[in-house]
Design a protein around this motif. Sequence first.
Motif: not given
Length: 422
Positions: A154-169, A246-258
């Motif tokens: 849909v035309g967006l260019k300026e995006l930042i992708l953050y990823i993280n892993s929360m691990g298992c329980e 070819g997807m670039t991402y930033i690992i964000k360890p504090e990405l927890v989500r509510g």
Amino acid sequence: MQFRAPKGTTDILSDIATKWQYLERKATELFKAYGYKPIITPIFENTEVFQRGIGSSTDIVQKEMYTFEDKGGRSLTLRPEGTAPVIRAYIERNMNQLPQPVKLYYMGPMFRYERPQAGRYRQFWQMGVEAIGSDDPAIDAESILLLMNYFKAVGLKELILYINSMGCESDRPKYIQVLREYAGENRKRLCRDCQKRIELNPLRLFDCKDESCLVVMGDAPKLIDYLDEGCRRHFGTVKHYLEMQGMTYIIKPELVRGLDYYTKTTFEIVSPLLGAQNAIGGGGRYDRLVEEFGGPPTPGMGFALGTERLAIAIEEEGVSIPTEDKNDVFIAVADDVVKPAAINLLYALRSRSVGTDVDYMGRSLKAQLRAASRRGFRYTVFLGSQELEIGIVAIRDMESGEQQEVKLSELVQYFSGIMERV
RNA sequence: GUGAUCGUAGCUCAAUCGGUUAGAGCGUCGGACUGUGGCUCCGAAGGCUGAGGGUUCAAGUCCCUUCGGUCACCCCA
């Protein structure tokens, strides 16, 4: 002014609604291309669906739900998000009997009782997908790639992708204990809010903007380092699949989500042009959620995006959204006695899908032309007693101003021909 | 839930130290020789100044309350 839309809600007027329809149409196309099928769940659910699904300690459940009692004494809640209802439907409708994974998408309004601000409303729209039944990291990557590719489409260019892993329980309690210990040792260097967070929600320590806290937390142990072997490998594979595309991402360890239900992969896509509420979409894996609802152990992965935040980001980036003018032909009536003939012509054209309208305000011919011009019609047909008698009408191209004559009997054919070519 | 800031025609804004019938641009509608738009010109409609209370001879302007907008925190889309 007597009535107003309730606080935090607004009317989506035609200009914007048209753009939203385009965004939803594009999303539908892409979701379908990725193998997702639509599902429409109720806009309200039994309150327990959300308490159980989202987690009773979350902000959403604790202070943001529109909960009410119906006349039968049932406690119902306007949906604050889309995943819990879909999971409820998956279990209730025995979708585990279908070929797995079950891939579904939804779009519609959500409700959260919050103080409105830029990019945040009490009724807001989301589009989301859920892939239920597979723990393949390729599904994680697919979800992330689908959302990113949609934004690009849909035309967006300026995006930042953050990823993280929360691990298992099993990983998280271990990690939280370590984090608490670390924060406790550095308690004095943390701000007052953060000192409270040590007990309440230590993962939130990473979100603080206080400088001293930032320094302390920069050296804090990261959840990623405490993942068990399986989770670590899973995360590695997700990253690998992203890189393959070819997807670039930033690992964000504090990405927890509510939301309490996330396990392993979480991700969030941010637009730097958006202001404080800059997350335009996000999601993650929820391998325990189906079980939590009383279903069989079933992994899942999904995301949601905010339609108005997307629309704002698109606006900010100056991306133009194609809008189509459905009204192509205006029938100008020069003489009241031909109004019935004009109405006949109107419906004849409409029945051939030619967008057509006439004047309903009793305007003079001049005023009809002016109105037609302002409303952006492409053609105007002049119909009066003369035209009716000789069976020939003038068609005016509203952009060039050029006119040509066409037989009345061939008019419908003429326009449906033009419209098909366009 | 907390804090900051704002509320005058449909929209964007004016209104001197509180002082007569609250103005403008855009938009809407109409007109400029009888059946032809866009430009230009002319004209009209449209406001209990968000609501309620108070101070004052006098309130759009000052005070209080309330509702709403905006922005941030919390948190999230």
